[in-house]
Design a protein around this motif. Structure first.
Motif, mmCIF file in Angstrom:
data_model
loop_
_atom_site.group_PDB
_atom_site.id
_atom_site.type_symbol
_atom_site.label_atom_id
_atom_site.label_comp_id
_atom_site.label_asym_id
_atom_site.label_seq_id
_atom_site.Cartn_x
_atom_site.Cartn_y
_atom_site.Cartn_z
ATOM 1 N N LEU A 11 8.918 -3.925 -0.029
ATOM 2 C CA LEU A 11 7.719 -3.243 0.475
ATOM 3 C C LEU A 11 7.345 -2.056 -0.401
ATOM 4 O O LEU A 11 6.160 -1.852 -0.721
ATOM 5 C CB LEU A 11 7.944 -2.770 1.916
ATOM 6 C CG LEU A 11 7.776 -3.810 3.027
ATOM 7 C CD1 LEU A 11 8.198 -3.217 4.360
ATOM 8 C CD2 LEU A 11 6.336 -4.310 3.099
ATOM 9 N N VAL A 12 8.341 -1.266 -0.786
ATOM 10 C CA VAL A 12 8.077 -0.098 -1.635
ATOM 11 C C VAL A 12 7.492 -0.545 -2.970
ATOM 12 O O VAL A 12 6.471 -0.014 -3.438
ATOM 13 C CB VAL A 12 9.367 0.714 -1.858
ATOM 14 C CG1 VAL A 12 9.141 1.802 -2.911
ATOM 15 C CG2 VAL A 12 9.829 1.352 -0.550
ATOM 16 N N MET A 13 8.117 -1.534 -3.589
ATOM 17 C CA MET A 13 7.660 -1.988 -4.901
ATOM 18 C C MET A 13 6.275 -2.617 -4.817
ATOM 19 O O MET A 13 5.405 -2.365 -5.658
ATOM 20 C CB MET A 13 8.656 -2.986 -5.493
ATOM 21 C CG MET A 13 8.346 -3.371 -6.926
ATOM 22 S SD MET A 13 9.740 -4.159 -7.732
ATOM 23 C CE MET A 13 9.180 -4.110 -9.437
ATOM 24 N N SER A 36 0.762 -2.422 -6.217
ATOM 25 C CA SER A 36 -0.627 -2.711 -5.828
ATOM 26 C C SER A 36 -1.547 -1.586 -6.275
ATOM 27 O O SER A 36 -2.661 -1.823 -6.761
ATOM 28 C CB SER A 36 -0.738 -2.905 -4.312
ATOM 29 O OG SER A 36 -0.056 -4.065 -3.892
ATOM 30 N N LEU A 37 -1.079 -0.339 -6.123
ATOM 31 C CA LEU A 37 -1.842 0.811 -6.609
ATOM 32 C C LEU A 37 -1.981 0.747 -8.133
ATOM 33 O O LEU A 37 -3.054 1.036 -8.686
ATOM 34 C CB LEU A 37 -1.143 2.105 -6.192
ATOM 35 C CG LEU A 37 -1.834 3.413 -6.580
ATOM 36 C CD1 LEU A 37 -3.214 3.521 -5.950
ATOM 37 C CD2 LEU A 37 -0.962 4.613 -6.176
ATOM 38 N N PHE A 38 -0.901 0.341 -8.819
ATOM 39 C CA PHE A 38 -0.907 0.161 -10.269
ATOM 40 C C PHE A 38 -1.966 -0.876 -10.668
ATOM 41 O O PHE A 38 -2.737 -0.679 -11.610
ATOM 42 C CB PHE A 38 0.488 -0.258 -10.721
ATOM 43 C CG PHE A 38 0.695 -0.338 -12.214
ATOM 44 C CD1 PHE A 38 -0.237 0.165 -13.113
ATOM 45 C CD2 PHE A 38 1.841 -0.924 -12.716
ATOM 46 C CE1 PHE A 38 -0.039 0.091 -14.481
ATOM 47 C CE2 PHE A 38 2.044 -1.011 -14.082
ATOM 48 C CZ PHE A 38 1.111 -0.501 -14.977
ATOM 49 N N ASN A 85 -3.889 -2.829 -0.021
ATOM 50 C CA ASN A 85 -2.465 -3.022 0.253
ATOM 51 C C ASN A 85 -1.717 -1.708 0.460
ATOM 52 O O ASN A 85 -0.651 -1.688 1.090
ATOM 53 C CB ASN A 85 -1.791 -3.760 -0.910
ATOM 54 C CG ASN A 85 -2.224 -5.206 -1.015
ATOM 55 O OD1 ASN A 85 -2.602 -5.820 -0.024
ATOM 56 N ND2 ASN A 85 -2.169 -5.750 -2.207
ATOM 57 N N VAL A 86 -2.242 -0.615 -0.088
ATOM 58 C CA VAL A 86 -1.496 0.647 -0.063
ATOM 59 C C VAL A 86 -1.314 1.169 1.365
ATOM 60 O O VAL A 86 -0.170 1.397 1.802
ATOM 61 C CB VAL A 86 -2.166 1.694 -0.977
ATOM 62 C CG1 VAL A 86 -1.423 3.024 -0.900
ATOM 63 C CG2 VAL A 86 -2.200 1.185 -2.423
ATOM 64 N N PHE A 103 2.322 1.101 3.518
ATOM 65 C CA PHE A 103 2.991 2.261 4.113
ATOM 66 C C PHE A 103 3.272 2.039 5.600
ATOM 67 O O PHE A 103 4.340 2.417 6.102
ATOM 68 C CB PHE A 103 2.135 3.517 3.909
ATOM 69 C CG PHE A 103 2.322 4.163 2.574
ATOM 70 C CD1 PHE A 103 3.545 4.683 2.202
ATOM 71 C CD2 PHE A 103 1.271 4.237 1.664
ATOM 72 C CE1 PHE A 103 3.733 5.276 0.963
ATOM 73 C CE2 PHE A 103 1.439 4.821 0.418
ATOM 74 C CZ PHE A 103 2.676 5.343 0.062
ATOM 75 N N ILE A 104 2.331 1.426 6.302
ATOM 76 C CA ILE A 104 2.548 1.125 7.727
ATOM 77 C C ILE A 104 3.708 0.142 7.887
ATOM 78 O O ILE A 104 4.588 0.326 8.746
ATOM 79 C CB ILE A 104 1.260 0.550 8.356
ATOM 80 C CG1 ILE A 104 0.163 1.609 8.377
ATOM 81 C CG2 ILE A 104 1.534 0.039 9.771
ATOM 82 C CD1 ILE A 104 -1.216 1.073 8.738
ATOM 83 N N ALA A 105 3.718 -0.905 7.053
ATOM 84 C CA ALA A 105 4.787 -1.907 7.125
ATOM 85 C C ALA A 105 6.144 -1.271 6.829
ATOM 86 O O ALA A 105 7.156 -1.602 7.475
ATOM 87 C CB ALA A 105 4.505 -3.043 6.142
#
Length: 460
Positions: free
Chosen positions: A89-91, A96-98, A177-178, A182-184
């Motif tokens: 999830l973190v990656m 996704s921001l990248f 996705n960002v 974070f919610i997930a």
């Protein structure tokens, strides 16, 4: 939390939070595999890239997932499924921001590779986590949710992408996705359980991981090359390398107590038959879902919005039938449910292939609904059988094989569509639908043979 509470599933309030964490992460990972296809022309223009080069925006993501899926599921058995999922999830969120901030094709392709590794972590252990989250007697319901998410996300990808692109730039395909990520992640930290029955004495084998990546990477590359008309010599070299490395890989796995490729699970007839059923069914699904938009837009001259609406009855029917199948698995054999569902699916595919020259919307809609209903009836029981036929401490390996079978089927189906259009031109969609019906019929036959096999022990 005690071991007994894990073996009996999570209590209801916590179970909802855990399933929400799984649902959000898996939706992002699956959707991002399909959502970029629609945006490729726009992205290519914006980044000043050729259409052929822009294909790597899709291929890079799929390639990263398929070469790392089994390795990450193996690590889940060792380190814990919750840790792998949270890391994924973190990656996935940050990559996704990248992707959204990328300003060149090479930068976006690299970001998609990293995003693919995050997506692989999410896909590799999601069903293993569901096995812990749900009580064994209700596991079919958990698998129904998983099947529903995968089927609807795959089928609805083009529609979602078209909706986003109608009001925002392509970068919002990734920006969205960002906050979801974070919610997930917050839900995963708070609600996901750990697998207390971790595999003992199991160690990660780096040579196996390298050979696994090369084997599946060469397979994907060869399939894509054949579909896109790559030079014959290059395809031959890739196939020869695949045969050599793949043979060495399988021989190494056969000699290991804890293989990365779970050949020990594949020795179980009901497990291997279920994996074969999954590969064939997802090949059929992608043959239809990739080729139908070309027919609707190029032959029937429907616009993008109308195309999206005409494709929507498929995932809607799956949404209805997947939960029903999840409950039926508690009473009926998965081989029977899968066989009936896949025969319905095949019937819908052949009916689409036999559409009249100028079909009405209703002609298309009922056929789409039949396909979606059949697929929904099949997938939940099939996934339930795959995950529950493995020993509990090998749930990661079973989850990885489930995801690998789906990706192999989808990759093969997409490659076959390109091949059909190269061979049959304007009749490519018709040929693809006939091929899809054949694959679904073969899957139905394989599924029905499972009825001679004993259902997985309820004790799991």
């Amino acid at each position: 939390m005690t071991p007994s509470s894990v073996s009996d599933g999570l209590p209801l309030p916590r179970r909802y939070g855990a399933i929400a964490a799984i649902a959000l992460g898996l939706t992002m990972a699956v959707l991002d595999g399909a959502i970029a296809n629609v945006a490729l022309p726009t992205i290519a223009r914006d980044l000043h890239a050729s259409p052929a080069a822009s294909i790597w925006i899709v291929n890079a993501y799929q390639l990263a997932i398929i070469v790392s899926l089994l390795s990450l599921s193996f690590l889940g058995d060792i380190l814990g499924y919750r840790r792998i999922y949270q890391a994924g999830l973190v990656m996935f969120t940050f990559t996704s921001l990248f992707c959204a901030l990328s300003d060149s094709l090479s930068m976006l392709t690299f970001a998609r590779v990293l995003q693919g590794f995050g997506g692989a972590a999410l896909m590799s252990v999601n069903t293993a986590l569901i096995r812990i989250i749900y009580p064994q007697r209700q596991l079919g319901r958990g698998m129904a949710i998983n099947s529903l998410i995968v089927a609807v996300s795959t089928a609805a990808g083009p529609t979602v992408a078209a909706a986003i692109l109608s009001i925002a730039s392509w970068k919002w395909l990734f920006f969205i996705n960002v906050p979801v990520g974070f919610i997930a992640f917050w839900l995963a930290l708070r609600f996901l359980p750990d697998n207390l029955q971790k595999a003992k004495g199991q160690r990660f084998d780096i040579p196996s991981a390298v050979m696994n990546a090369l084997t599946f990477g060469l397979l994907l590359s060869a399939l894509s090359g054949m579909a896109q008309g790559s030079p014959l010599w290059l395809i031959v070299v890739q196939l020869l390398a695949l045969m050599i490395i793949g043979t060495l890989f399988i021989r190494r796995q056969l000699s290991m107590e804890f293989p990365l490729l779970p050949v020990d699970l594949l020795r179980l007839p009901i497990f291997s038959l279920s994996i074969g059923t999954s590969v064939c069914s997802f090949t059929a699904q992608m043959l239809a879902m990739v080729s139908l938009p070309f027919y609707l837009q190029n032959v029937l001259e429907r616009d993008e919005v109308a195309t999206g609406l005409l494709l929507t009855p498929w995932p809607l029917a799956t949404m209805v039938f997947a939960p029903i199948a999840g409950r039926l698995i508690e009473r009926y054999h998965a081989g029977l449910l899968g066989g009936i569902g896949l025969m319905m699916f095949a019937g819908g595919l052949f009916a689409l292939a036999l559409l009249p020259t100028s079909p009405s919307d209703l002609d298309i809609i009922w056929r789409m609904m039949l396909c979606g209903a059949g697929f929904g009836l099949f997938q939940s029981p099939n996934n339930h059988t795959i995950i529950s036929s493995a020993p509990r401490q090998r749930s990661g390996g079973a989850s990885g094989m489930l995801g690998t079978a789906r990706l192999l089927g989808q990759t093969t189906g997409a490659a076959l569509v390109a091949m059909m259009f190269n061979l049959f031109g304007d009749s490519g969609t018709h040929a693809s639908l006939i091929a899809a019906g054949i694959f679904s019929s073969v899957a139905a036959a394989i599924s029905l043979t499972r009825m001679s096999q004993q259902r997985p022990d309820a004790a799991g």
